[in-house]
Design a protein around this motif. Sequence first.
Motif, mmCIF file in Angstrom:
data_model
loop_
_atom_site.group_PDB
_atom_site.id
_atom_site.type_symbol
_atom_site.label_atom_id
_atom_site.label_comp_id
_atom_site.label_asym_id
_atom_site.label_seq_id
_atom_site.Cartn_x
_atom_site.Cartn_y
_atom_site.Cartn_z
ATOM 1 N N VAL A 59 -112.887 59.116 99.228
ATOM 2 C CA VAL A 59 -112.273 60.119 98.365
ATOM 3 C C VAL A 59 -110.930 60.576 98.928
ATOM 4 O O VAL A 59 -110.724 60.614 100.138
ATOM 5 C CB VAL A 59 -113.227 61.335 98.171
ATOM 6 N N SER A 60 -110.016 60.875 98.011
ATOM 7 C CA SER A 60 -108.735 61.492 98.361
ATOM 8 C C SER A 60 -108.717 62.874 97.734
ATOM 9 O O SER A 60 -109.007 63.029 96.547
ATOM 10 C CB SER A 60 -107.564 60.673 97.822
ATOM 11 N N ILE A 61 -108.374 63.862 98.527
ATOM 12 C CA ILE A 61 -108.355 65.245 98.058
ATOM 13 C C ILE A 61 -106.909 65.633 97.754
ATOM 14 O O ILE A 61 -106.042 65.537 98.609
ATOM 15 C CB ILE A 61 -108.943 66.194 99.126
ATOM 16 N N GLY A 62 -106.680 66.056 96.514
ATOM 17 C CA GLY A 62 -105.339 66.439 96.097
ATOM 18 C C GLY A 62 -105.057 67.904 96.360
ATOM 19 O O GLY A 62 -105.881 68.639 96.896
ATOM 20 N N SER A 63 -103.895 68.325 95.936
ATOM 21 C CA SER A 63 -103.475 69.717 96.089
ATOM 22 C C SER A 63 -103.920 70.518 94.876
ATOM 23 O O SER A 63 -104.120 69.968 93.796
ATOM 24 C CB SER A 63 -101.952 69.789 96.202
ATOM 25 N N PRO A 64 -104.041 71.827 95.030
ATOM 26 C CA PRO A 64 -104.339 72.664 93.864
ATOM 27 C C PRO A 64 -103.260 72.503 92.803
ATOM 28 O O PRO A 64 -102.119 72.131 93.102
ATOM 29 C CB PRO A 64 -104.337 74.085 94.433
ATOM 30 N N LEU A 65 -103.618 72.768 91.544
ATOM 31 C CA LEU A 65 -102.668 72.643 90.445
ATOM 32 C C LEU A 65 -101.516 73.617 90.613
ATOM 33 O O LEU A 65 -101.683 74.725 91.109
ATOM 34 C CB LEU A 65 -103.371 72.901 89.113
ATOM 35 N N ALA A 66 -100.336 73.186 90.173
ATOM 36 C CA ALA A 66 -99.151 74.037 90.250
ATOM 37 C C ALA A 66 -99.312 75.233 89.315
ATOM 38 O O ALA A 66 -99.995 75.168 88.309
ATOM 39 C CB ALA A 66 -97.916 73.233 89.865
ATOM 40 N N GLY A 67 -98.681 76.298 89.643
ATOM 41 C CA GLY A 67 -98.696 77.479 88.799
ATOM 42 C C GLY A 67 -99.714 78.515 89.214
ATOM 43 O O GLY A 67 -99.720 79.619 88.710
ATOM 44 N N ALA A 86 -110.413 65.605 93.310
ATOM 45 C CA ALA A 86 -111.005 64.589 94.182
ATOM 46 C C ALA A 86 -110.927 63.253 93.457
ATOM 47 O O ALA A 86 -111.440 63.109 92.347
ATOM 48 C CB ALA A 86 -112.451 64.948 94.502
ATOM 49 N N THR A 87 -110.266 62.267 94.071
ATOM 50 C CA THR A 87 -110.024 60.982 93.442
ATOM 51 C C THR A 87 -110.680 59.867 94.241
ATOM 52 O O THR A 87 -110.601 59.850 95.465
ATOM 53 C CB THR A 87 -108.508 60.707 93.328
ATOM 54 N N GLY A 88 -111.302 58.949 93.541
ATOM 55 C CA GLY A 88 -111.942 57.793 94.171
ATOM 56 C C GLY A 88 -112.926 57.163 93.211
ATOM 57 O O GLY A 88 -112.943 57.466 92.021
ATOM 58 N N SER A 110 -111.329 57.310 89.650
ATOM 59 C CA SER A 110 -110.974 58.374 88.717
ATOM 60 C C SER A 110 -110.898 59.693 89.479
ATOM 61 O O SER A 110 -111.372 59.804 90.601
ATOM 62 C CB SER A 110 -112.008 58.468 87.588
ATOM 63 N N SER A 111 -110.284 60.666 88.844
ATOM 64 C CA SER A 111 -110.148 61.991 89.448
ATOM 65 C C SER A 111 -111.120 62.956 88.793
ATOM 66 O O SER A 111 -111.404 62.862 87.603
ATOM 67 C CB SER A 111 -108.729 62.529 89.269
ATOM 68 N N PHE A 112 -111.610 63.878 89.599
ATOM 69 C CA PHE A 112 -112.488 64.923 89.104
ATOM 70 C C PHE A 112 -111.990 66.235 89.683
ATOM 71 O O PHE A 112 -111.784 66.348 90.887
ATOM 72 C CB PHE A 112 -113.939 64.662 89.533
ATOM 73 N N HIS A 113 -111.781 67.205 88.822
ATOM 74 C CA HIS A 113 -111.292 68.504 89.266
ATOM 75 C C HIS A 113 -112.478 69.399 89.602
ATOM 76 O O HIS A 113 -113.382 69.577 88.791
ATOM 77 C CB HIS A 113 -110.424 69.157 88.193
ATOM 78 N N ILE A 114 -112.463 69.953 90.792
ATOM 79 C CA ILE A 114 -113.512 70.865 91.232
ATOM 80 C C ILE A 114 -112.895 72.258 91.311
ATOM 81 O O ILE A 114 -112.018 72.504 92.129
ATOM 82 C CB ILE A 114 -114.072 70.453 92.607
ATOM 83 N N GLY A 115 -113.335 73.141 90.444
ATOM 84 C CA GLY A 115 -112.831 74.510 90.451
ATOM 85 C C GLY A 115 -113.404 75.282 91.632
ATOM 86 O O GLY A 115 -114.588 75.215 91.904
ATOM 87 N N LEU A 116 -112.549 75.966 92.338
ATOM 88 C CA LEU A 116 -112.966 76.789 93.478
ATOM 89 C C LEU A 116 -112.371 78.176 93.314
ATOM 90 O O LEU A 116 -111.272 78.329 92.783
ATOM 91 C CB LEU A 116 -112.483 76.187 94.800
#
Length: 139
Positions: free
Chosen positions: A83-91, A99-101, A110-116
């Motif tokens: 998995v590759s962990i991206g940055s939080p969304l801009a704004g 999380a992409t992989g 594919s990417s999956f957005h995990i809300g925190l």
Amino acid sequence: MRDAITAHAEEHQLGDVLGAAVRCCATRSVRLKRPGLLARLTKSGDPDTEHTTIALLLPRYLVVAVAGEQRGVHVLSIRLEDVSIGSPLAGGLDTGVSATGRWSGSPEPSSFHIGLGDDADGKAFLAALREAVTEAKTA
């Protein structure tokens, strides 16, 4: 959701994911506006206005379960080394992470957005996730 997570773990031979979880994060997301006209006409928009997401960080896997009233419960898992962990969304509207992989059952990455949450617990989960992914990739 517990039953769906357990069934997914058995199907993918992940072991006792509920007992082996190092960290857990549960969030509730509420859609602020309805899907656009094209998405409504083609029924490709998300029919659920609310989702509950549970993310489980295991020593070697990340397991994510999402539940919505219309779509039901969906559970995905991915090896931390893949998995590759991206940055939080801009704004700053969302403090989640992408999380992409190759997620379980998917032949393509594919990417999956995990809300925190923007609270101490959300930040601690994200820090632990980043550390676990780094450790898995360097081991």
